[in-house]
Design a protein around this motif. Sequence first.
Motif, PDB file in Angstrom:
ATOM      1  N   VAL A  19       0.850  -1.191   0.000  1.00  0.00           N
ATOM      2  CA  VAL A  19       0.000   0.000   0.000  1.00  0.00           C
ATOM      3  C   VAL A  19       0.884   1.239   0.000  1.00  0.00           C
ATOM      4  O   VAL A  19       2.018   1.214   0.474  1.00  0.00           O
ATOM      5  CB  VAL A  19      -0.946   0.047   1.223  1.00  0.00           C
ATOM      6  CG1 VAL A  19      -1.943  -1.093   1.178  1.00  0.00           C
ATOM      7  CG2 VAL A  19      -0.147   0.027   2.529  1.00  0.00           C
ATOM      8  N   ASN A  73      -2.214   8.856  -2.206  1.00  0.00           N
ATOM      9  CA  ASN A  73      -3.077   7.829  -2.786  1.00  0.00           C
ATOM     10  C   ASN A  73      -3.866   8.340  -3.989  1.00  0.00           C
ATOM     11  O   ASN A  73      -4.292   7.554  -4.831  1.00  0.00           O
ATOM     12  CB  ASN A  73      -4.109   7.330  -1.758  1.00  0.00           C
ATOM     13  CG  ASN A  73      -3.497   6.664  -0.558  1.00  0.00           C
ATOM     14  OD1 ASN A  73      -3.638   7.156   0.559  1.00  0.00           O
ATOM     15  ND2 ASN A  73      -2.815   5.560  -0.756  1.00  0.00           N
ATOM     16  N   LYS A  99      -2.636   8.307   8.091  1.00  0.00           N
ATOM     17  CA  LYS A  99      -3.565   7.266   7.642  1.00  0.00           C
ATOM     18  C   LYS A  99      -3.423   6.018   8.505  1.00  0.00           C
ATOM     19  O   LYS A  99      -2.329   5.708   8.980  1.00  0.00           O
ATOM     20  CB  LYS A  99      -3.280   6.906   6.179  1.00  0.00           C
ATOM     21  CG  LYS A  99      -3.553   8.045   5.220  1.00  0.00           C
ATOM     22  CD  LYS A  99      -3.317   7.654   3.786  1.00  0.00           C
ATOM     23  CE  LYS A  99      -1.833   7.549   3.501  1.00  0.00           C
ATOM     24  NZ  LYS A  99      -1.579   7.382   2.064  1.00  0.00           N
ATOM     25  N   PHE A 116      -4.576   1.995   8.090  1.00  0.00           N
ATOM     26  CA  PHE A 116      -5.177   0.902   7.318  1.00  0.00           C
ATOM     27  C   PHE A 116      -5.524  -0.221   8.285  1.00  0.00           C
ATOM     28  O   PHE A 116      -4.658  -0.685   9.041  1.00  0.00           O
ATOM     29  CB  PHE A 116      -4.185   0.355   6.288  1.00  0.00           C
ATOM     30  CG  PHE A 116      -3.724   1.325   5.239  1.00  0.00           C
ATOM     31  CD1 PHE A 116      -4.293   1.339   3.975  1.00  0.00           C
ATOM     32  CD2 PHE A 116      -2.692   2.215   5.503  1.00  0.00           C
ATOM     33  CE1 PHE A 116      -3.848   2.210   2.991  1.00  0.00           C
ATOM     34  CE2 PHE A 116      -2.231   3.085   4.531  1.00  0.00           C
ATOM     35  CZ  PHE A 116      -2.816   3.093   3.273  1.00  0.00           C
ATOM     36  N   THR A 118      -7.001  -4.036   8.195  1.00  0.00           N
ATOM     37  CA  THR A 118      -7.346  -5.157   7.322  1.00  0.00           C
ATOM     38  C   THR A 118      -7.998  -6.273   8.140  1.00  0.00           C
ATOM     39  O   THR A 118      -7.521  -6.626   9.230  1.00  0.00           O
ATOM     40  CB  THR A 118      -6.088  -5.696   6.618  1.00  0.00           C
ATOM     41  OG1 THR A 118      -5.603  -4.699   5.720  1.00  0.00           O
ATOM     42  CG2 THR A 118      -6.392  -6.954   5.826  1.00  0.00           C
ATOM     43  N   LEU A 133     -11.595  -0.014   0.725  1.00  0.00           N
ATOM     44  CA  LEU A 133     -10.660  -0.550  -0.264  1.00  0.00           C
ATOM     45  C   LEU A 133     -11.097  -1.913  -0.803  1.00  0.00           C
ATOM     46  O   LEU A 133     -10.470  -2.444  -1.718  1.00  0.00           O
ATOM     47  CB  LEU A 133      -9.255  -0.657   0.341  1.00  0.00           C
ATOM     48  CG  LEU A 133      -8.673   0.639   0.924  1.00  0.00           C
ATOM     49  CD1 LEU A 133      -7.176   0.472   1.169  1.00  0.00           C
ATOM     50  CD2 LEU A 133      -8.937   1.833   0.026  1.00  0.00           C
ATOM     51  N   THR A 167     -10.053  -4.081   3.478  1.00  0.00           N
ATOM     52  CA  THR A 167      -9.355  -3.062   4.267  1.00  0.00           C
ATOM     53  C   THR A 167     -10.164  -1.782   4.331  1.00  0.00           C
ATOM     54  O   THR A 167     -10.757  -1.347   3.336  1.00  0.00           O
ATOM     55  CB  THR A 167      -7.970  -2.771   3.640  1.00  0.00           C
ATOM     56  OG1 THR A 167      -7.190  -3.964   3.654  1.00  0.00           O
ATOM     57  CG2 THR A 167      -7.237  -1.687   4.408  1.00  0.00           C
ATOM     58  N   LEU A 184      -9.614   2.234   5.150  1.00  0.00           N
ATOM     59  CA  LEU A 184      -8.569   3.247   5.238  1.00  0.00           C
ATOM     60  C   LEU A 184      -9.122   4.480   5.947  1.00  0.00           C
ATOM     61  O   LEU A 184      -9.979   5.183   5.420  1.00  0.00           O
ATOM     62  CB  LEU A 184      -8.069   3.629   3.842  1.00  0.00           C
ATOM     63  CG  LEU A 184      -7.129   4.835   3.751  1.00  0.00           C
ATOM     64  CD1 LEU A 184      -5.923   4.681   4.677  1.00  0.00           C
ATOM     65  CD2 LEU A 184      -6.683   5.062   2.312  1.00  0.00           C
TER      66      LEU A 184
END
Length: 492
Positions: free
Chosen positions: A58, A63, A297, A299, A301, A343, A354, A356
């Motif tokens: 990632v 992004n 950020k 993330f 998952t 995501l 995931t 974000l």
Amino acid sequence: MNHNPVEKRQHIGIIGAGVSGLRCADILLSHGFSVTIIEARNRLGGRICQSDELGYTVDIGPNWIHTWDSGEVHPIWKLALETGTPLHHWNERQLIYNSVGVSLPDDEAGKLSSLLWEIIGEAFESSAAANKRDNGRSIPREESMYDFVKRRAGEQALDSNERELLIQMSEMWGAYVGEPVWKQSLRFAWMEECCGGEEMFVESNYSAILNRISQPAREQAKILLNTEVVSVCTPERRSPRQKVELTTSEGNIHRFDEVVMTTPLGWLQKHPDCFWPTLPLKTSAAIKNLKLSQLEKVFITFPSAFWMTDMNEDTFPSYTNWLTPSYAEGTNPARWPQEVWNLAAFATPNKQPTLLFYLYGDCSRYIVNSIHGKAKEEKHAFLQAFFYPYYSRLPGFHAENQACQPKAILATEWLKDEFCGNGSYCNFQVGIEDADQDILILRDGCPERRLWFCGEHAAPFEECGTVAGAYLSGESAAKKIVGVYEGTMQDE
């Protein structure tokens, strides 16, 4: 192909191997200059970089690709297409939770969101009109975009609950500029208009784009990695045969005909003493006047995307926002709003289960300060506890279901990155008097001292804070150097 190769191959030093420095090198090399890039990190790319901590790659830096509607080809979009980098267009659906954690009906969320963007558009128009009329002086420098939203919200045909929701929803602007909406200068809102075109998200990562941008430098320039510049000594005025001297942390001295500083705004603000003689007053004032935002950020998952009922259809809202939560007093007493992008909406093979989270301002600083230097397990436990009140409200969540337990969490820590200047990107906050002039001063550089600046803080006005802005600023600085030598070759 070289264009009018420079006689004697003037040697240009570029401090920083991010997008702006790499693009600057590309232009200079194509005109026959000799180029050395000095980079403090052990890699190219600056804030464009990736992580594999989630089990897949990632971007922990940029992004997005924010295009424009000017009719000109957007350089980063063009590179994405040329390199086959997959781009995602988010669906327009959103899921909004009110301050007690109850989701708004779709029609109410849609109505308020549309109205909010109309008001933000009006703020841009008002700011641009004032800039054209009197350089923005008719807007008090302490007035924020939040003030504008509140004023316009009071003029709408809304009940008190809808009005309060609309004002709370305006806080989402913080994730665009990296600081709360009440810090965003209304006078200079026109400089934050997000370019006006399509907004796309890079589904895979920026690595192929970076590889293409860096190719000329990798093949033709001298690149010094793990080399930190601590002193920049320039002549006080341009005269033949004078050089700029750079001193590294190891005591080595490098001499160049011109030097381009691509160091981030935050680094420039923290290291004014690295320049000798000191920078011209107008340049040092411009660096000080511009503010640095803080965007981080997280993330998260999961074993599977429990919030989606159909993994083959892009029907779940791309964007989810939890407004000023009152239900997380133990972890979020300041009631910072939270937002995520889904995501799992990506196309195969980039689809991932995931969420974000984008964090900004004090919330991002709190998160980074809480996890920095901690062991991976401690970070995971803290982040899971902090974000649980939000993802646990998504449809399909069941606490006892293993599919709903995070299997990996990755948080950025740009706040602690010295070479990034301990921040993210420039921001035009309330109180600033002449933001546009400050940017222009940085764009102009100090040609009399053979010193130039580029980076997102020296970009075209509406591209500040973007990858494209950094790219174009590097291109601009290089063209100015080319112009100097094409016009003064006999004197040099």
